[in-house]
Design a protein around this motif. Structure first.
Motif, PDB file in Angstrom:
ATOM      1  N   PHE A   3     -20.659  82.636  -8.138  1.00 57.05           N
ATOM      2  CA  PHE A   3     -20.823  83.163  -6.789  1.00 57.05           C
ATOM      3  C   PHE A   3     -21.214  84.627  -6.904  1.00 57.05           C
ATOM      4  CE2 PHE A   3     -17.327  80.113  -5.086  1.00 57.05           C
ATOM      5  CZ  PHE A   3     -18.249  79.081  -5.011  1.00 57.05           C
ATOM      6  N   HIS A   4     -21.923  85.135  -5.899  1.00 58.71           N
ATOM      7  CA  HIS A   4     -22.182  86.574  -5.868  1.00 58.71           C
ATOM      8  C   HIS A   4     -21.252  87.230  -4.853  1.00 58.71           C
ATOM      9  CE1 HIS A   4     -24.596  86.305  -2.173  1.00 58.71           C
ATOM     10  NE2 HIS A   4     -25.354  85.373  -2.738  1.00 58.71           N
ATOM     11  N   LEU A   5     -21.252  88.553  -4.858  1.00 59.92           N
ATOM     12  CA  LEU A   5     -20.308  89.293  -4.011  1.00 59.92           C
ATOM     13  C   LEU A   5     -20.506  88.969  -2.524  1.00 59.92           C
ATOM     14  CD1 LEU A   5     -18.021  91.405  -4.268  1.00 59.92           C
ATOM     15  CD2 LEU A   5     -19.765  93.182  -3.980  1.00 59.92           C
ATOM     16  N   GLU A  61     -24.027  84.347   9.182  1.00 57.91           N
ATOM     17  CA  GLU A  61     -24.968  84.365  10.309  1.00 57.91           C
ATOM     18  C   GLU A  61     -26.165  83.426  10.062  1.00 57.91           C
ATOM     19  OE1 GLU A  61     -24.434  86.276  13.192  1.00 57.91           O
ATOM     20  OE2 GLU A  61     -26.181  85.135  13.866  1.00 57.91           O
ATOM     21  N   ASP A  62     -26.585  83.333   8.791  1.00 56.48           N
ATOM     22  CA  ASP A  62     -27.771  82.529   8.451  1.00 56.48           C
ATOM     23  C   ASP A  62     -27.599  81.032   8.737  1.00 56.48           C
ATOM     24  OD1 ASP A  62     -25.866  82.382   6.423  1.00 56.48           O
ATOM     25  OD2 ASP A  62     -27.290  82.514   4.784  1.00 56.48           O
ATOM     26  N   GLN A  63     -26.351  80.599   8.945  1.00 54.16           N
ATOM     27  CA  GLN A  63     -26.108  79.174   9.175  1.00 54.16           C
ATOM     28  C   GLN A  63     -25.890  78.831  10.650  1.00 54.16           C
ATOM     29  OE1 GLN A  63     -26.122  76.622   6.941  1.00 54.16           O
ATOM     30  NE2 GLN A  63     -26.907  78.084   5.463  1.00 54.16           N
ATOM     31  N   LYS A  79     -22.311  90.469   6.458  1.00 52.25           N
ATOM     32  CA  LYS A  79     -23.458  90.626   5.577  1.00 52.25           C
ATOM     33  C   LYS A  79     -23.249  91.715   4.524  1.00 52.25           C
ATOM     34  CE  LYS A  79     -28.356  89.966   6.427  1.00 52.25           C
ATOM     35  NZ  LYS A  79     -29.420  90.169   7.424  1.00 52.25           N
ATOM     36  N   ILE A  80     -23.489  91.363   3.282  1.00 54.98           N
ATOM     37  CA  ILE A  80     -23.466  92.316   2.171  1.00 54.98           C
ATOM     38  C   ILE A  80     -24.918  92.444   1.701  1.00 54.98           C
ATOM     39  CG2 ILE A  80     -22.601  92.735  -0.192  1.00 54.98           C
ATOM     40  CD1 ILE A  80     -20.405  92.788   1.994  1.00 54.98           C
ATOM     41  N   TYR A  81     -25.313  93.671   1.400  1.00 56.07           N
ATOM     42  CA  TYR A  81     -26.716  93.923   1.073  1.00 56.07           C
ATOM     43  C   TYR A  81     -26.928  94.137  -0.426  1.00 56.07           C
ATOM     44  CZ  TYR A  81     -27.187  94.287   6.073  1.00 56.07           C
ATOM     45  OH  TYR A  81     -27.172  93.991   7.402  1.00 56.07           O
ATOM     46  N   ALA A 135     -32.061  94.520   2.350  1.00 54.52           N
ATOM     47  CA  ALA A 135     -32.164  93.069   2.136  1.00 54.52           C
ATOM     48  C   ALA A 135     -30.779  92.508   1.830  1.00 54.52           C
ATOM     49  CB  ALA A 135     -33.110  92.766   0.977  1.00 54.52           C
ATOM     50  N   LYS A 136     -30.515  91.314   2.314  1.00 55.70           N
ATOM     51  CA  LYS A 136     -29.255  90.638   2.078  1.00 55.70           C
ATOM     52  C   LYS A 136     -29.074  90.368   0.579  1.00 55.70           C
ATOM     53  CE  LYS A 136     -28.758  85.820   2.414  1.00 55.70           C
ATOM     54  NZ  LYS A 136     -28.044  84.614   2.813  1.00 55.70           N
ATOM     55  N   MET A 137     -27.882  90.589   0.055  1.00 51.41           N
ATOM     56  CA  MET A 137     -27.621  90.216  -1.336  1.00 51.41           C
ATOM     57  C   MET A 137     -27.784  88.704  -1.438  1.00 51.41           C
ATOM     58  SD  MET A 137     -24.290  90.897  -3.802  1.00 51.41           S
ATOM     59  CE  MET A 137     -24.476  92.668  -3.921  1.00 51.41           C
TER      60      MET A 137
END
Ligand code: ADP
Ligand code: NA
Length: 330
Positions: A17-19, A150-152, A187-189, A196-198
């Motif tokens: 997973f990423h942050l 948010e993207d979902q 959102k984490i960038y 840009a979104k991470m």
């Protein structure tokens, strides 16, 4: 138990997973198991909508489950399972495919983005119907709440529309769910491009923190994060996206308020903020990696947890599917 029910899924695609996954999604999963009857799954059915490798999928699915446990999901307080262990997902998805308009599915922006990147000839019908599988994922559990980024949101809206359509056509069967989106950590960038979104699909990994990377690699990425030419440490996402992103990460990892952090770093430079955040990161990620590795080193325990989870999930999913199939005329 009359706690509201939550359902969410996470892809096993990247292994680590990423942050952004952690702060935007997994952290909420951990919190919601206290207040909700929460169901969480690793969505391996979704993972094969794009080109994939079976050995990697199998390994990454386990790594994803191990990370969810390491992050604090407690199999006694939530239901954690692998999507393909519960065949009802695919079985209900077929019914939902037959209730969704072709034009309606064509309007899903995630599909449009992903298929545009892949090109029409490499885009599968599976990728096209992926949001409809998500509809089935959610409705099978009669979920009240769907914790997602948010993207979902559009997919949860589709779920509501299809649930209402099914209920209207065949009689009351499904609960109408709503999206649970946490504003502050939504959102984490990317650390190198803080506008840009991470994301695991960024063109370079220089601004991406993978939780399973060596902690010193992550520390170095934080220390070389892009900021701005100003020197003031202030939360201002519009004018100071880099510094604001670092403050968000710092605040959510430690539970310290943003205002308190601004005060702490008054008159100090970006170097001090980055050095401290790098240390916070190393302190958080070191035990996280160790816990993940413990689960991976003990496959019997992990298998038992996932088998128990699948059994709990199937008890709910099978009941919903039986009702839905009956209503449809099967
Ligand atoms: P990616 O966007 O890197 O492909 P996924 O789509 O697999 O990641 O996302 C899994 C979960 O993590 C979703 O709930 C998504 O909303 C959340 N998420 C992904 N990236 C971020 C981010 N940069 N900030 C906050 N949440 C994120
Ligand atoms: Na995403």
């Amino acid at each position: 138990l009359d706690r509201p029910r939550a359902l969410s899924g996470i892809q096993p695609t990247a292994g680590s997973f990423h942050l952004g996954n952690y702060l935007g999604a997994v952290r909420q999963y951990v919190a919601l198991q206290e207040t909700h009857d929460a169901f969480y799954m690793v969505v391996d059915l979704h993972a094969i909508t794009v080109p994939q490798n079976p050995m990697e999928l199998r390994a990454n699915t386990r790594i994803a489950a191990a990370q969810l446990l390491a992050a604090g999901l407690d199999p006694e307080r939530c239901t954690l399972f692998i999507q393909s262990h519960v065949p009802e997902h695919a079985q209900l998805a077929w019914v939902m495919n037959c209730l969704t308009g072709f034009g309606e599915a064509s309007r899903m922006t995630q599909f449009k983005d992903k298929s545009a990147k892949q090109g029409a000839d490499r885009t599968t019908v599976g990728l096209f119907t992926y949001p409809i599988l998500q509809v089935a994922d959610i409705l099978l559990y009669q979920a009240d709440s769907v914790p997602v980024g948010e993207d979902q949101r559009q997919h949860v809206e589709l779920t509501r529309d299809i649930a209402e359509r099914f209920n209207g056509t065949y009689g009351q069967t499904f609960k109408i769910p709503s999206a649970h989106i946490v504003r502050e950590t939504a959102k984490i960038y990317d650390l190198q491009d803080p506008t840009a979104k991470m994301s695991k699909s960024a063109s370079t990994t220089k601004g991406l923190i993978n939780l399973l990377d060596e902690p010193k690699v992550s520390a170095k990425k934080i220390k070389s994060a892009v900021t701005d030419t100003d020197t003031v440490i202030r939360f201002d996402p519009e004018h100071k996206p880099g510094v604001s992103n670092l403050l968000t990460i710092y605040s959510t990892l430690t539970g310290t308020g943003i205002a308190e952090l601004e005060e702490k770093y008054q008159g100090k430079g970006y170097g001090a903020l980055k050095t401290d955040l790098a240390e916070v990161m190393v302190e958080w990620v070191t035990p996280f990696r160790a816990r993940t590795q413990e689960y991976l080193d003990d496959p019997e325990t992990l298998d038992a947890i996932l088998a128990k989870g699948a059994e709990k999930a199937r008890a709910v999913a099978a009941e919903t599917l039986a009702q839905a199939y009956d209503k449809v005329g099967f």
